[in-house]
Design an enzyme around this catalytic site. Structure first.
Site, short mmCIF file in Angstrom:
data_model
loop_
_atom_site.label_atom_id
_atom_site.label_comp_id
_atom_site.label_asym_id
_atom_site.label_seq_id
_atom_site.Cartn_x
_atom_site.Cartn_y
_atom_site.Cartn_z
N CYS A 6 0.84 -1.19 0.00
CA CYS A 6 0.00 0.00 0.00
C CYS A 6 0.88 1.24 0.00
CB CYS A 6 -0.90 -0.02 1.24
SG CYS A 6 -1.85 1.49 1.48
N HIS A 146 -8.50 -3.31 1.89
CA HIS A 146 -7.45 -2.65 2.65
C HIS A 146 -7.58 -1.12 2.56
CE1 HIS A 146 -3.18 -2.15 4.09
NE2 HIS A 146 -3.33 -1.02 3.40
N GLU A 147 -7.74 -0.61 1.32
CA GLU A 147 -7.81 0.84 1.15
C GLU A 147 -9.08 1.41 1.75
OE1 GLU A 147 -5.18 2.29 0.32
OE2 GLU A 147 -4.12 0.49 -0.37
N HIS A 150 -8.48 2.35 5.23
CA HIS A 150 -7.87 3.68 5.39
C HIS A 150 -8.92 4.79 5.31
CE1 HIS A 150 -3.82 2.35 5.65
NE2 HIS A 150 -3.70 1.97 4.38
N HIS A 156 -1.94 1.62 9.19
CA HIS A 156 -1.35 0.31 8.99
C HIS A 156 -1.13 -0.41 10.32
CE1 HIS A 156 0.25 1.49 4.78
NE2 HIS A 156 -0.87 0.79 4.69
#
Length: 426
Positions: A6, A146-147, A150, A156
Site C-alpha cells: 500500500c 485494505h484501502e 484507510h 497500517h
C-alpha cells in the site's frame, strides 16, 4: 521494498511495529492520524474500473470489501451509481495530481493509496495486473478492502496477518479480517447494532465470477464472459491433437478451434469432474492423449473426462515444483516440461516423475522470461508462451525466442475477434 504494498504513509505504525500491539497503542494508531467519520451511514462510488474486468464483477468485489467492515461494526454502506459520495474509488495511471511521491509506477511496487476521513478517496494503479480470483494477478478485492480501511480511519497494522498490514495479505482459509482489524474498527465505530460480528474466510471471496449476478443484465454479462479471457489474462492454456486450444480461467474454460472460433465459457466440473478452479498449469500429452493439471503441490490426470487411478496425487513429493507457472508437452523430448520461476523440469509420464539432472536454468530457453502463464505448440512448428497480455514465439530449431507481441490483437488463432471489434482491450 520490491514487494507490492500500500502506498499510504505508515505514519507512526511503522515504528510501532517493533512493539507489541496493545489496546492503548491501537487507540493511538486509529485516532491520531486517521480520524473518523461522524456518521454511521456512508455512501461509496466506483468512479471507473479497469477495462479488462467485467463491471458487474468489480462492483461485487467492491461491495464485498465494504461489507467486510460493516459486518463487524456499526457502519452501513450504500453504493451511489453517480453523483457525490462519501467515499470514491478511482483507477489512475502515473501522476494523477496527488504529488509525484504518489504517482503510480505500473505493475508491482505501490498498488494503491487512500486518504483518511473525511476526504474519502482511494486511488488504484490502472496499469497493475488486477484479478478477481485468488490465482494469477493482484487480487483487487483484498486491495480494495485494505484501502477502504484507510478511508474509514485505520492506519497500517504491525500484525502480519492483519488485512491492514502495509503488505497486502493473501486470501486463504483463514478469516480475511484479523482480531487486530476488528478491534481497530470497533474502537472507532462500535460493534454491530444488531447481532454479532460476522466473519468470513478468504476462500469465500476467491472467484467473483461465480457469485450470483441475477440482478445484472444477463445479455451484457454473457457478452462479457464470451470474450472474458481476451480482455485480461488466463490461468493456463494447452492444445490437443486437433489443434483445439483450451483456455482456463477461474472455474471455466473456453475451446478455440483451429480456425480461431471461440466457444462460450464452459464450467470445468462436467468435463473434468473433481478438478478445482484456478489451476496453475495444464498440458495435453501428444504421447498419451491425456490432460495433466497442476495446482499447488497436487496434480490430476484425465483420459477424456475420466480421472486416472491414483489421482489426484501429491506431485510435489515426486520432485515436481509447487505452483508451477507453465506446463507443456515438448515433442522433441517426448516429455512434459514444467516451468517455475528461473528453472524448468523435464517430467516423464510413466511413471510420473522428474528426469535426472533436472531442474535446469531457464537460460536454456534463450529469450524466454520467467513467470509465463502457459504455452502451446503451434501447428506451424513454434511454441508460443504467454504472460499477461504478451506472447513469446519460441523457435524449436533455433532454440530461442524469435518474436514477441500482444496475443489478443496479433494472434488471430486465439479467438479474440469479438473482443477486438469492441476495441476495449488493455
Amino acid at each position: 521494498m520490491a514487494l507490492p504494498r500500500c502506498g499510504t504513509d505508515d505514519g507512526k505504525s511503522r515504528a510501532a511495529g517493533a512493539r507489541r500491539a496493545s489496546p492503548a497503542w491501537r487507540r493511538r494508531r486509529t485516532a491520531q492520524h486517521g480520524g473518523r467519520w461522524y456518521k454511521r451511514h456512508l455512501t461509496y462510488r466506483v468512479v471507473n474500473w479497469p477495462s479488462y474486468l467485467p463491471q458487474h464483477e468489480v462492483r461485487l468485489a467492491v461491495r464485498a470489501a465494504f461489507e467486510l467492515w460493516s459486518n463487524v461494526s456499526s457502519l452501513v454502506f450504500w453504493e451511489a451509481q453517480d453523483g457525490p459520495a462519501d467515499i470514491r474509488l478511482t483507477f489512475f495511471h502515473g501522476d494523477h495530481n496527488d504529488g509525484l511521491n504518489n504517482a503510480f509506477d505500473g505493475p508491482g511496487g505501490a498498488l494503491a493509496h487512500a486518504f483518511f476521513p473525511r476526504r474519502g478517496e482511494a486511488h488504484f494503479d490502472s496499469a497493475e495486473r488486477w484479478s478477481l480470483h485468488s490465482g494469477k494477478g493482484r487480487n483487487l478485492f483484498i486491495v480494495v478492502a485494505h484501502e477502504v480501511g484507510h478511508t474509514l480511519g485505520l492506519e497500517h497494522s504491525p500484525v502480519k496477518s492483519a488485512l491492514m498490514s502495509p503488505y497486502y495479505k493473501k486470501l486463504s482459509k483463514d478469516f480475511v479480517l484479523s482480531w487486530d482489524d476488528i478491534l481497530a474498527i470497533q474502537n472507532l465505530y462500535g460493534k454491530p447494532s444488531k447481532g454479532l460480528a460476522i466473519q468470513l474466510p478468504g476462500k469465500v471471496f476467491t472467484h467473483f465470477q461465480d457469485w450470483n449476478t441475477d440482478f445484472y443484465d444477463r445479455d451484457r454479462q454473457q457478452r462479457s464472459l464470451s470474450t472474458y479471457y481476451c480482455h485480461s489474462f488466463f490461468d493456463a492454456i494447452t492444445a490437443d491433437g486437433d489443434h483445439n486450444l483450451y483456455i482456463f480461467k477461474g472455474s471455466h474454460y473456453w475451446v478455440v478451434s483451429a480456425s480461431g472460433n471461440a466457444s462460450d465459457p464452459r464450467p470445468l466440473q462436467p468435463r473434468w469432474p473433481g478438478l478445482p478452479a484456478g489451476i496453475d498449469a495444464c498440458a495435453w500429452s501428444q504421447l498419451s492423449g491425456k490432460f495433466y493439471f497442476f495446482k499447488g503441490g497436487r496434480c490430476w490426470c484425465y483420459a477424456g473426462s475420466k480421472l486416472e487411478a491414483g489421482f489426484p496425487r501429491k506431485c510435489s513429493a515426486l520432485g515436481l515444483p509447487r505452483h508451477p507457472d507453465t506446463a507443456l508437452y515438448f515433442q522433441q523430448l517426448r516429455r512434459l516440461v514444467l516451468f517455475k520461476g528461473p528453472k524448468y523440469f523435464v517430467v516423464s509420464e510413466e511413471p510420473l516423475g522428474v528426469e535426472p539432472y533436472y531442474p535446469r536454468s531457464l537460460r536454456d530457453w534463450a529469450g524466454l522470461p520467467p513467470g509465463t502463464a502457459g504455452a502451446v505448440p503451434h501447428r506451424h512448428g513454434s511454441v508460443y508462451f504467454f504472460r499477461d497480455d504478451q506472447y513469446w514465439e519460441f523457435d524449436q530449431a533455433k532454440l530461442q525466442v524469435v518474436a514477441t507481441g500482444k496475443w489478443a490483437t496479433q494472434l488471430a488463432w486465439m479467438g479474440c475477434w469479438d473482443a477486438n471489434s469492441e476495441q476495449v482491450l488493455f
